[in-house]
Every structure is written in structure tokens, then in C-alpha cells.
Design a protein around this motif. Structure first.
Motif, short mmCIF file in Angstrom:
data_model
loop_
_atom_site.label_atom_id
_atom_site.label_comp_id
_atom_site.label_asym_id
_atom_site.label_seq_id
_atom_site.Cartn_x
_atom_site.Cartn_y
_atom_site.Cartn_z
N LEU A 141 11.21 68.43 68.22
CA LEU A 141 11.11 69.68 68.95
C LEU A 141 11.95 69.66 70.22
O LEU A 141 12.49 70.69 70.64
N GLN A 142 12.07 68.49 70.83
CA GLN A 142 12.87 68.38 72.05
C GLN A 142 14.35 68.60 71.77
O GLN A 142 15.11 68.95 72.67
N ARG A 143 14.74 68.41 70.52
CA ARG A 143 16.15 68.58 70.15
C ARG A 143 16.49 70.03 69.80
O ARG A 143 17.65 70.39 69.67
N GLY A 144 15.48 70.85 69.63
CA GLY A 144 15.72 72.25 69.27
C GLY A 144 14.97 72.62 68.02
O GLY A 144 13.86 72.16 67.77
N GLU A 145 15.58 73.48 67.19
CA GLU A 145 14.94 73.96 65.98
C GLU A 145 14.66 72.81 65.01
O GLU A 145 15.44 71.87 64.90
N LEU A 146 13.54 72.92 64.30
CA LEU A 146 13.17 71.89 63.33
C LEU A 146 14.10 71.94 62.12
O LEU A 146 14.35 73.01 61.56
N ASP A 147 14.61 70.79 61.74
CA ASP A 147 15.49 70.66 60.58
C ASP A 147 14.67 70.05 59.44
O ASP A 147 14.45 68.84 59.39
N ALA A 148 14.21 70.89 58.52
CA ALA A 148 13.31 70.44 57.46
C ALA A 148 13.95 69.37 56.58
O ALA A 148 13.29 68.40 56.20
N ALA A 149 15.24 69.53 56.26
CA ALA A 149 15.92 68.56 55.40
C ALA A 149 15.99 67.18 56.07
O ALA A 149 15.72 66.15 55.44
N GLN A 150 16.33 67.16 57.36
CA GLN A 150 16.40 65.90 58.08
C GLN A 150 15.01 65.29 58.24
O GLN A 150 14.84 64.07 58.13
N MET A 151 14.03 66.15 58.48
CA MET A 151 12.66 65.65 58.62
C MET A 151 12.18 65.00 57.33
O MET A 151 11.50 63.96 57.36
#
Length: 206
Positions: free
Chosen positions: A174-184
């Protein structure tokens, strides 16, 4: 809360909630304007206050809605039907990705709310969090076989460590910005592999 909110079409309810999740997730509680939420939801501010008496009521409603939605999808994805903690965590991940499709900012809101410092709501959020966490912990631990793990482990602590690590990872993202589902998804697969390597009883599989 006005029952008329629940009489709205589901699509409109979701639009109002998503607007709330988004605005509250990007600001502190005090600096989140209800007018911005109403504009994004496509309704008037007065109508929003017709559904919810004040900002606090709406905020706490969103928090409880997030908890209820999470539990609903954990059950739908049969997370607690597995006796394998690692499979359980993986199913939980899939459930949360599905939730992100429906409510893109709900996870961000939940993390933001957990760390909210406003005295008017922080106590209620923390009490609610402990209540919901305890329910999930009981469900998760109920069917586990201690022999699946390295001998001597405190399984409740293992579960808490895995849960806290997941929440900490989410906070970092979250501190990096929008959540990246693929990376997560990629990162969580690696995290699961790490947990299996250190906690799983390899002798049992021989």
C-alpha cells in the motif's frame, strides 16, 4: 443506519461503498470529505446522510462490511474445510483477490482503518478487529494435525505469524501505491514456499 440503504439496488450499494473505501483509504478519517464520497458515488451529500446519520456511522459500517465480506468469501472458497494450513492460506489468497475485483479499495481501507488514530473510532476498530481475528483463528486451527508440522511448534503462534506477515506485506504494498494483484500473487506463492520449507514436517511425507 437507515434501512433504505439496504433497499437500494445492489449495484448502487456497491458504488456507494466503493466510493467510501476509496476516499477513506487515501486520507485520514478526519480529512475524508463526505462530499467527495457522495460525488464519486453519484448521489447528493444530503442523500448520503439520509442513508447514514454521520461520517462515523458510515466509516464503521464500511469496516464491518469489509470483515463480513472477507468471511463470506473465505467460506465460499472453503478455506476452513482444508486441514492443510498452507492450502488454507492459499485459498484465502484467492478469496481476497476475488474481493479486490468487487471492492478494489477495501483492503487499502482496512489497513488504513486499523492504524487510524482518531480517538472517536480507533477503540471500536481495535475491538472489532480482535473479535473477527479470534473467529478466523479458531476456524483455522480447528482441523490442523500437529504431525503435519515440525515437532514442538506452537500452531497458534505459527498461524498468527503467517497472518501478521501477510498483513505486513499488504501494508508495504500500500505504501507503494495501487495494489498490483499479479505481483501480489507471485510474492505470496514465494511466501507460501518459504513457510512450507521451515514449518512443514518433511519426515511425514517420506
Amino acid at each position: 443506519m437507515n434501512e433504505k440503504f439496504f433497499r437500494l439496488p445492489e449495484e448502487k450499494q456497491q458504488r456507494i461503498m466503493n466510493a467510501g473505501f476509496r476516499v477513506f483509504s487515501q486520507n485520514t478519517y478526519k480529512k475524508s470529505p463526505m462530499s467527495e464520497i457522495a460525488d464519486e458515488a453519484g448521489i447528493s451529500k444530503s442523500l448520503l446522510f439520509h442513508y447514514f446519520r454521520n461520517k462515523k456511522e458510515f466509516y464503521l459500517f464500511l469496516w464491518e462490511k469489509g470483515a463480513e465480506t472477507t468471511m463470506k468469501y473465505l467460506m465460499e472458497y472453503k478455506c476452513y474445510e482444508s486441514t492443510d494450513l498452507f492450502e488454507m492460506m492459499e485459498r484465502g489468497m484467492r478469496a481476497k483477490f476475488k474481493i479486490m475485483e468487487l471492492y478494489p479499495h477495501m483492503a487499502s481501507f482496512a489497513v488504513k482503518a486499523f492504524y487510524e488514530k482518531d480517538e472517536g473510532i480507533s477503540g471500536e476498530i481495535q475491538r472489532s478487529y480482535r473479535r473477527h481475528f479470534d473467529v478466523k483463528a479458531v476456524n483455522a486451527l480447528a482441523g490442523l494435525d500437529p504431525e503435519d508440522f515440525v515437532p514442538g511448534l506452537d500452531l497458534e503462534m505459527v498461524y498468527r505469524e503467517m497472518y501478521w506477515a501477510s498483513e505486513g506485506y499488504l501494508w508495504e504494498m500500500l505504501q507503494r501505491g495501487e495494489l498490483d494483484a499479479a505481483q501480489m500473487e507471485k510474492d505470496f506463492e514465494r511466501l507460501l514456499g518459504f513457510w512450507k520449507a521451515i514449518y512443514k514436517n518433511k519426515e511425514k511425507d517420506k
